[in-house]
Design a protein around this motif. Structure first.
Motif, PDB file in Angstrom:
ATOM      1  N   VAL A  58      41.779  23.533  28.536  1.00  0.00           N
ATOM      2  CA  VAL A  58      42.785  24.359  29.580  1.00  0.00           C
ATOM      3  C   VAL A  58      41.885  25.383  30.076  1.00  0.00           C
ATOM      4  CG1 VAL A  58      43.383  26.006  27.602  1.00  0.00           C
ATOM      5  CG2 VAL A  58      44.995  25.463  29.524  1.00  0.00           C
ATOM      6  N   GLY A  59      42.455  25.733  31.418  1.00  0.00           N
ATOM      7  CA  GLY A  59      41.792  26.687  32.085  1.00  0.00           C
ATOM      8  C   GLY A  59      42.738  27.471  33.090  1.00  0.00           C
ATOM      9  N   TYR A  60      42.331  28.667  33.433  1.00  0.00           N
ATOM     10  CA  TYR A  60      43.314  29.333  34.396  1.00  0.00           C
ATOM     11  C   TYR A  60      42.139  30.246  35.227  1.00  0.00           C
ATOM     12  CZ  TYR A  60      47.393  31.931  36.436  1.00  0.00           C
ATOM     13  OH  TYR A  60      48.380  32.214  37.154  1.00  0.00           O
ATOM     14  N   LEU A  61      42.042  30.099  36.333  1.00  0.00           N
ATOM     15  CA  LEU A  61      41.040  30.686  37.230  1.00  0.00           C
ATOM     16  C   LEU A  61      41.784  31.217  38.257  1.00  0.00           C
ATOM     17  CD1 LEU A  61      38.113  28.182  37.225  1.00  0.00           C
ATOM     18  CD2 LEU A  61      38.529  30.086  35.674  1.00  0.00           C
ATOM     19  N   LEU A  62      41.238  32.463  39.070  1.00  0.00           N
ATOM     20  CA  LEU A  62      41.961  32.950  40.177  1.00  0.00           C
ATOM     21  C   LEU A  62      41.168  32.311  41.433  1.00  0.00           C
ATOM     22  CD1 LEU A  62      42.562  36.639  38.956  1.00  0.00           C
ATOM     23  CD2 LEU A  62      44.272  34.946  39.300  1.00  0.00           C
ATOM     24  N   LYS A  63      41.532  32.049  42.621  1.00  0.00           N
ATOM     25  CA  LYS A  63      41.078  31.387  43.520  1.00  0.00           C
ATOM     26  C   LYS A  63      40.065  32.435  44.342  1.00  0.00           C
ATOM     27  CE  LYS A  63      44.762  28.231  44.794  1.00  0.00           C
ATOM     28  NZ  LYS A  63      45.826  27.754  46.007  1.00  0.00           N
ATOM     29  N   ASP A  64      40.664  33.559  44.335  1.00  0.00           N
ATOM     30  CA  ASP A  64      39.761  34.499  45.061  1.00  0.00           C
ATOM     31  C   ASP A  64      38.606  34.938  44.545  1.00  0.00           C
ATOM     32  OD1 ASP A  64      41.693  34.571  47.342  1.00  0.00           O
ATOM     33  OD2 ASP A  64      42.540  36.175  46.738  1.00  0.00           O
ATOM     34  N   ARG A  65      38.487  34.690  43.356  1.00  0.00           N
ATOM     35  CA  ARG A  65      37.246  34.885  42.277  1.00  0.00           C
ATOM     36  C   ARG A  65      36.379  33.966  41.984  1.00  0.00           C
ATOM     37  NH1 ARG A  65      36.883  39.302  39.297  1.00  0.00           N
ATOM     38  NH2 ARG A  65      36.520  38.279  37.521  1.00  0.00           N
ATOM     39  N   VAL A  66      36.561  32.593  42.591  1.00  0.00           N
ATOM     40  CA  VAL A  66      35.813  31.487  42.555  1.00  0.00           C
ATOM     41  C   VAL A  66      34.898  31.702  43.582  1.00  0.00           C
ATOM     42  CG1 VAL A  66      35.744  29.036  42.367  1.00  0.00           C
ATOM     43  CG2 VAL A  66      37.439  30.105  41.411  1.00  0.00           C
ATOM     44  N   GLY A  67      33.586  32.121  43.143  1.00  0.00           N
ATOM     45  CA  GLY A  67      32.825  32.598  44.180  1.00  0.00           C
ATOM     46  C   GLY A  67      31.411  31.799  44.197  1.00  0.00           C
ATOM     47  N   ASP A  68      31.398  30.663  43.226  1.00  0.00           N
ATOM     48  CA  ASP A  68      30.211  30.093  43.340  1.00  0.00           C
ATOM     49  C   ASP A  68      30.629  28.299  43.165  1.00  0.00           C
ATOM     50  OD1 ASP A  68      27.015  30.010  43.049  1.00  0.00           O
ATOM     51  OD2 ASP A  68      27.956  28.494  41.615  1.00  0.00           O
ATOM     52  N   VAL A  69      30.259  27.376  43.798  1.00  0.00           N
ATOM     53  CA  VAL A  69      30.898  26.052  43.790  1.00  0.00           C
ATOM     54  C   VAL A  69      30.232  25.679  42.387  1.00  0.00           C
ATOM     55  CG1 VAL A  69      30.290  23.843  44.786  1.00  0.00           C
ATOM     56  CG2 VAL A  69      31.044  25.774  46.173  1.00  0.00           C
ATOM     57  N   LEU A  70      28.858  25.952  42.014  1.00  0.00           N
ATOM     58  CA  LEU A  70      28.418  25.331  40.921  1.00  0.00           C
ATOM     59  C   LEU A  70      29.184  25.835  39.598  1.00  0.00           C
ATOM     60  CD1 LEU A  70      24.445  25.163  41.521  1.00  0.00           C
ATOM     61  CD2 LEU A  70      25.904  23.357  41.261  1.00  0.00           C
ATOM     62  N   ASP A  71      29.322  27.100  39.662  1.00  0.00           N
ATOM     63  CA  ASP A  71      30.014  27.784  38.357  1.00  0.00           C
ATOM     64  C   ASP A  71      31.586  26.948  38.339  1.00  0.00           C
ATOM     65  OD1 ASP A  71      28.330  29.296  37.700  1.00  0.00           O
ATOM     66  OD2 ASP A  71      28.897  31.261  38.840  1.00  0.00           O
TER      67      ASP A  71
END
Length: 226
Positions: free
Chosen positions: A114-127
């Motif tokens: 399970v994961g919960y990520l903020l769109k604006d903080r996804v700054g790297d495609v590989l990450d």
């Protein structure tokens, strides 16, 4: 599979995941289609926006919670434009009452990622691709900002108040899905010290099962859900 109402972002996610070798079996723009598509395609991972049609409130989150309960082997990665700690807590706690018993054991089928990520903080495609893979592999991946919000709002209310500041730091990094070696690097301590802190965390939270991986998930859930 992907559930995202923005056509540009939805297509972008499809292209990114496909580029890195993943098969996208369906890409939909609303919660009912998400639920139907999962039943049809039985994917390993669902990437879901929190706010989906028809109401654009929390339909995606509700669908993600339902998927966690109905498809116990499915990894669910929620993407949100908003920092909603309660949403993350509800997603993490999406399990049957039977699985919430404090007997110490966790059913194998309850360990889907399970994961919960903020769109604006996804700054790297590989990450992002790596985080999606980790959720598909059964790990827990939570944005650090959400972890900090959850820890700040719940500190002192349960047995977690017995944790030392260093143990709190270790558990926060565990909640982000960090490995022992990554925690040691982040805190500039040895892996042996991290293992000792984790053992103390397990003891203070009353997690005495013999399965270390399950105890790790239980510790994170105990801290975030409560």
């Amino acid at each position: 599979m992907i559930a995202e109402d923005s056509a540009l972002l939805r297509e972008g996610l499809v292209q990114i995941l496909t580029k890195f070798g993943h098969q996208v079996v369906a890409a939909v723009d609303n919660a009912p289609s998400l639920l139907a598509a999962v039943r049809t395609h039985a994917p390993e991972l669902a990437v879901v926006d929190v706010r989906l049609p028809p109401g654009f409130r929390d339909e995606g989150l509700r669908a993600a919670v339902a998927l966690r309960r109905e498809h116990r082997g499915l990894g669910v990665l929620v993407l949100s434009q908003y920092l909603e700690a309660d949403y993350a807590s509800e997603l993490l706690g999406a399990t049957d009452e039977e699985d919430r018993r404090t007997s110490g054991a966790v059913p194998a089928e309850a360990s889907a990622g399970v994961g919960y990520l903020l769109k604006d903080r996804v700054g790297d495609v590989l990450d992002f691709v790596g985080q999606a893979q980790r959720v598909a592999d059964g790990e827990t991946v939570i944005d650090p900002e959400i972890v900090r919000r959850l820890l700040g709002s719940r500190r002192g209310r349960t047995s977690v108040q017995d944790l030392t500041p260093r143990e709190t730091d270790v558990l926060a990094l565990m909640a982000e899905g960090r490995s022992n070696s990554a925690i040691a690097h982040a805190l500039t301590v040895s892996q042996a010290a991290v293992s000792k802190h984790i053992g103390n965390i397990f003891d203070k939270l009353g997690l005495h099962t013999s399965d270390a991986d399950h105890r790790r998930v239980l510790a994170v859930l105990a801290y975030l859900r409560r």
